[in-house]
Design a protein around this motif. Structure first.
Motif, PDB file in Angstrom:
ATOM      1  N   PRO A  22       0.845  -1.204   0.000  1.00  0.00           N
ATOM      2  CA  PRO A  22       0.000   0.000   0.000  1.00  0.00           C
ATOM      3  C   PRO A  22       0.880   1.254   0.000  1.00  0.00           C
ATOM      4  O   PRO A  22       1.833   1.329   0.774  1.00  0.00           O
ATOM      5  N   LYS A  23       0.534   2.199  -0.822  1.00  0.00           N
ATOM      6  CA  LYS A  23       1.365   3.418  -0.855  1.00  0.00           C
ATOM      7  C   LYS A  23       0.816   4.408   0.159  1.00  0.00           C
ATOM      8  O   LYS A  23       0.256   5.442  -0.199  1.00  0.00           O
ATOM      9  N   ILE A  24       0.963   4.049   1.419  1.00  0.00           N
ATOM     10  CA  ILE A  24       0.434   4.919   2.479  1.00  0.00           C
ATOM     11  C   ILE A  24       1.508   5.148   3.533  1.00  0.00           C
ATOM     12  O   ILE A  24       2.503   4.422   3.599  1.00  0.00           O
ATOM     13  N   HIS A  25       1.280   6.170   4.360  1.00  0.00           N
ATOM     14  CA  HIS A  25       2.226   6.480   5.429  1.00  0.00           C
ATOM     15  C   HIS A  25       2.178   5.352   6.477  1.00  0.00           C
ATOM     16  O   HIS A  25       1.093   4.828   6.765  1.00  0.00           O
ATOM     17  N   PRO A  26       3.347   4.999   7.044  1.00  0.00           N
ATOM     18  CA  PRO A  26       3.345   3.909   8.038  1.00  0.00           C
ATOM     19  C   PRO A  26       2.327   4.101   9.161  1.00  0.00           C
ATOM     20  O   PRO A  26       1.786   3.123   9.669  1.00  0.00           O
ATOM     21  N   GLN A  27       2.036   5.365   9.505  1.00  0.00           N
ATOM     22  CA  GLN A  27       1.111   5.547  10.634  1.00  0.00           C
ATOM     23  C   GLN A  27      -0.338   5.170  10.279  1.00  0.00           C
ATOM     24  O   GLN A  27      -1.197   5.105  11.148  1.00  0.00           O
ATOM     25  N   HIS A  28      -0.585   4.892   8.986  1.00  0.00           N
ATOM     26  CA  HIS A  28      -1.940   4.476   8.594  1.00  0.00           C
ATOM     27  C   HIS A  28      -2.077   2.954   8.463  1.00  0.00           C
ATOM     28  O   HIS A  28      -3.093   2.460   7.973  1.00  0.00           O
ATOM     29  N   SER A  29      -1.053   2.219   8.867  1.00  0.00           N
ATOM     30  CA  SER A  29      -1.073   0.772   8.615  1.00  0.00           C
ATOM     31  C   SER A  29      -2.242   0.063   9.321  1.00  0.00           C
ATOM     32  O   SER A  29      -2.748  -0.944   8.825  1.00  0.00           O
ATOM     33  N   ALA A  30      -2.690   0.610  10.463  1.00  0.00           N
ATOM     34  CA  ALA A  30      -3.785  -0.054  11.190  1.00  0.00           C
ATOM     35  C   ALA A  30      -5.072  -0.086  10.369  1.00  0.00           C
ATOM     36  O   ALA A  30      -5.944  -0.935  10.586  1.00  0.00           O
ATOM     37  N   LYS A  31      -5.174   0.820   9.395  1.00  0.00           N
ATOM     38  CA  LYS A  31      -6.401   0.855   8.581  1.00  0.00           C
ATOM     39  C   LYS A  31      -6.591  -0.467   7.841  1.00  0.00           C
ATOM     40  O   LYS A  31      -7.710  -0.945   7.678  1.00  0.00           O
ATOM     41  N   LEU A  32      -5.477  -1.043   7.403  1.00  0.00           N
ATOM     42  CA  LEU A  32      -5.609  -2.317   6.675  1.00  0.00           C
ATOM     43  C   LEU A  32      -5.947  -3.473   7.612  1.00  0.00           C
ATOM     44  O   LEU A  32      -6.549  -4.467   7.197  1.00  0.00           O
ATOM     45  N   THR A  33      -5.580  -3.342   8.882  1.00  0.00           N
ATOM     46  CA  THR A  33      -6.020  -4.344   9.867  1.00  0.00           C
ATOM     47  C   THR A  33      -7.543  -4.255  10.019  1.00  0.00           C
ATOM     48  O   THR A  33      -8.251  -5.276  10.049  1.00  0.00           O
ATOM     49  N   PHE A  34      -8.061  -3.030  10.079  1.00  0.00           N
ATOM     50  CA  PHE A  34      -9.517  -2.844  10.199  1.00  0.00           C
ATOM     51  C   PHE A  34     -10.228  -3.411   8.957  1.00  0.00           C
ATOM     52  O   PHE A  34     -11.252  -4.086   9.060  1.00  0.00           O
ATOM     53  N   ILE A  35      -9.659  -3.114   7.779  1.00  0.00           N
ATOM     54  CA  ILE A  35     -10.279  -3.581   6.528  1.00  0.00           C
ATOM     55  C   ILE A  35     -10.272  -5.119   6.485  1.00  0.00           C
ATOM     56  O   ILE A  35     -11.253  -5.750   6.085  1.00  0.00           O
ATOM     57  N   SER A  36      -9.185  -5.712   6.976  1.00  0.00           N
ATOM     58  CA  SER A  36      -9.112  -7.188   7.003  1.00  0.00           C
ATOM     59  C   SER A  36     -10.112  -7.762   8.002  1.00  0.00           C
ATOM     60  O   SER A  36     -10.703  -8.817   7.758  1.00  0.00           O
ATOM     61  N   ILE A  75      -5.625 -10.753  14.040  1.00  0.00           N
ATOM     62  CA  ILE A  75      -4.906 -10.231  12.867  1.00  0.00           C
ATOM     63  C   ILE A  75      -3.626  -9.545  13.333  1.00  0.00           C
ATOM     64  O   ILE A  75      -3.641  -8.753  14.279  1.00  0.00           O
ATOM     65  N   LEU A  76      -2.545  -9.885  12.686  1.00  0.00           N
ATOM     66  CA  LEU A  76      -1.250  -9.288  13.019  1.00  0.00           C
ATOM     67  C   LEU A  76      -0.679  -8.619  11.775  1.00  0.00           C
ATOM     68  O   LEU A  76      -0.303  -9.292  10.819  1.00  0.00           O
ATOM     69  N   ALA A  77      -0.647  -7.272  11.791  1.00  0.00           N
ATOM     70  CA  ALA A  77      -0.102  -6.546  10.636  1.00  0.00           C
ATOM     71  C   ALA A  77       1.348  -6.180  10.931  1.00  0.00           C
ATOM     72  O   ALA A  77       1.664  -5.692  12.013  1.00  0.00           O
ATOM     73  N   GLU A  78       2.200  -6.470   9.968  1.00  0.00           N
ATOM     74  CA  GLU A  78       3.603  -6.075  10.113  1.00  0.00           C
ATOM     75  C   GLU A  78       3.997  -5.323   8.854  1.00  0.00           C
ATOM     76  O   GLU A  78       3.515  -5.644   7.767  1.00  0.00           O
ATOM     77  N   ILE A  79       4.870  -4.331   9.036  1.00  0.00           N
ATOM     78  CA  ILE A  79       5.241  -3.544   7.855  1.00  0.00           C
ATOM     79  C   ILE A  79       6.748  -3.465   7.669  1.00  0.00           C
ATOM     80  O   ILE A  79       7.514  -3.610   8.622  1.00  0.00           O
ATOM     81  N   LYS A  80       7.100  -3.241   6.417  1.00  0.00           N
ATOM     82  CA  LYS A  80       8.470  -2.868   6.085  1.00  0.00           C
ATOM     83  C   LYS A  80       8.312  -1.487   5.450  1.00  0.00           C
ATOM     84  O   LYS A  80       7.572  -1.346   4.461  1.00  0.00           O
ATOM     85  N   ALA A  81       8.938  -0.474   6.044  1.00  0.00           N
ATOM     86  CA  ALA A  81       8.628   0.883   5.577  1.00  0.00           C
ATOM     87  C   ALA A  81       9.836   1.797   5.604  1.00  0.00           C
ATOM     88  O   ALA A  81      10.767   1.592   6.383  1.00  0.00           O
ATOM     89  N   GLY A  82       9.794   2.805   4.747  1.00  0.00           N
ATOM     90  CA  GLY A  82      10.724   3.913   4.824  1.00  0.00           C
ATOM     91  C   GLY A  82      10.119   4.946   5.764  1.00  0.00           C
ATOM     92  O   GLY A  82       9.080   4.686   6.369  1.00  0.00           O
ATOM     93  N   PRO A  83      10.708   6.130   5.878  1.00  0.00           N
ATOM     94  CA  PRO A  83      10.173   7.111   6.824  1.00  0.00           C
ATOM     95  C   PRO A  83       8.769   7.597   6.447  1.00  0.00           C
ATOM     96  O   PRO A  83       7.962   7.895   7.321  1.00  0.00           O
ATOM     97  N   ASP A  84       8.459   7.636   5.138  1.00  0.00           N
ATOM     98  CA  ASP A  84       7.184   8.247   4.737  1.00  0.00           C
ATOM     99  C   ASP A  84       6.202   7.288   4.091  1.00  0.00           C
ATOM    100  O   ASP A  84       5.045   7.634   3.907  1.00  0.00           O
ATOM    101  N   VAL A  85       6.686   6.135   3.689  1.00  0.00           N
ATOM    102  CA  VAL A  85       5.763   5.260   2.955  1.00  0.00           C
ATOM    103  C   VAL A  85       6.046   3.782   3.267  1.00  0.00           C
ATOM    104  O   VAL A  85       7.202   3.397   3.500  1.00  0.00           O
ATOM    105  N   ILE A  86       4.953   3.034   3.276  1.00  0.00           N
ATOM    106  CA  ILE A  86       5.084   1.591   3.493  1.00  0.00           C
ATOM    107  C   ILE A  86       5.566   0.946   2.183  1.00  0.00           C
ATOM    108  O   ILE A  86       5.061   1.271   1.110  1.00  0.00           O
TER     109      ILE A  86
END
Ligand code: BT5
Length: 325
Positions: free
Chosen positions: A146-160, A194-205
């Protein structure tokens, strides 16, 4: 997309003529291989758990499909464009999330799914254990970019979570509830985590791995004793065996549809639906975090998936992670 091999092509043909025997001669002509080669492929399928009747003068007839997380089963009738079209199936894995995170070190396609019949080191948040006995649950991880900021990653947990809730409704008719931040419950007991894990740069997942564990056909004795009052399975609740592959296909379809909608319309439609189906709000709760705990009334969930509490002191508190009890 994975190209089906001869064995899978034979299987598909047997599936499309479930009522009839298919002769070895026909199969041999159709696939341009000898009847002995056909016989070997059929036996290889039987070794995987397919029950196939073989009659000398009639040929082969598929009787029973195995209840196993096999690529050929998952992809047969899977209504997605990319989620689950690349599959990594294991009889046993440590953790499908670990394997999926490892895959992100190479060139893995978006929508790839890692699934295991059992996990020996299934994990929850903060290194907690996820019990994943063989043959009865769905233990899998979906890889997204997802091309989103790391701080939005929980949104995909909600969607799942919504994807699982909707799939449970479609396949079993049961109405589940969502517990902040990552649980699906039935009758107040956890049926999915559900366990979401990310690999991210400073601004984008770069990659987000959505690890999903669903207790499908576990009976009480297959749940660790300490969890029996807190956890349940679909078969415990329905008192029936639930088709695991059908459920998985529904979840994958819902995740893809949800993810596509999220990219077009943002998070708002999901937040509304999540709140409609939640079991956390308007209750007195205790939220235990790593460093602090808070007690108060669960007032709302904001657009960043944070839980808003009214503490006993009257102060409002925004909590981003923790366990609710
Ligand atoms: C979760 O963590 O609920 C996330 C679980 C994610 C599991 C999937 S399976 C596929 C993928 N691969 C992995 O290795 N993991 C993911 P958390 O909110 O921290 O909850 C963990 C807690 O749930 C444990 O401490 C137990 O109390 C409880 N638990 C463990 N196994 C359970 C089960 N099978 N059913 C219900 N509750 C369980």
């Amino acid at each position: 997309m994975r190209k089906p091999d001869k064995e899978e092509q034979i299987l598909t043909l047997l599936k499309t003529s479930r009522e009839n025997y298919v002769s070895g001669e026909y199969l041999s002509r159709k696939f341009g291989i000898s009847r002995t080669a056909i016989w070997k492929h059929v036996h290889a399928l039987m070794d995987q758990g397919y029950k196939i009747d073989s009659q000398a003068n009639a040929g082969y007839k598929l009787l029973v499909l195995p209840d196993k997380v096999l690529a050929a089963e998952i992809q047969y009738g899977l209504e997605t464009v990319y989620i689950g079209q690349e599959l990594y199936c294991f009889n046993e894995a440590g953790s499908t999330n670990e394997l999926a995170m490892k895959l992100t070190e190479g060139a893995v396609s978006e929508g790839s799914v890692v699934i295991a019949e059992r996990q020996s080191a299934g994990k929850g948040r903060l290194g907690r254990k996820w019990s994943s006995p063989p043959g009865t649950g769905l233990w899998f991880s979906v890889i997204l970019k997802p091309k989103i900021h790391p701080q939005h990653s929980a949104k995909l947990t909600f969607i799942s979570g919504l994807a699982v809730l909707d799939a449970i409704k479609t396949v079993t008719g049961l109405k589940a509830g969502l517990k902040w931040p990552n649980d699906v419950l039935l009758n107040g007991k956890k049926v999915c985590g559900i366990l979401a894990e990310i690999k991210a740069g400073p601004d984008v997942i770069k990659y987000q791995v959505l690890g999903i564990g669903v207790n499908v056909n576990l009976n009480k004795s297959e749940l660790p004793e300490s969890l029996r009052g807190l956890a349940t399975s679909l078969s415990i609740e329905t008192k029936m065996e639930v088709p695991r592959i059908k459920l998985l296909q529904e979840i994958l379809k819902n995740i893809e549809a949800g993810y596509e909608l999220f990219k077009k319309e943002g998070f708002n439609p999901f937040l509304c639906r999540w709140k409609e189906n939640n079991v956390t709000l308007n209750k007195e709760v205790k939220v235990s975090g790593l460093l602090e705990s808070f007690e108060g009334l669960a007032l709302d969930i904001d657009e960043d998936c944070a839980l808003i509490l009214r503490l006993r002191s009257g102060e409002k508190k925004r909590v981003l992670s923790g366990d609710v009890s």
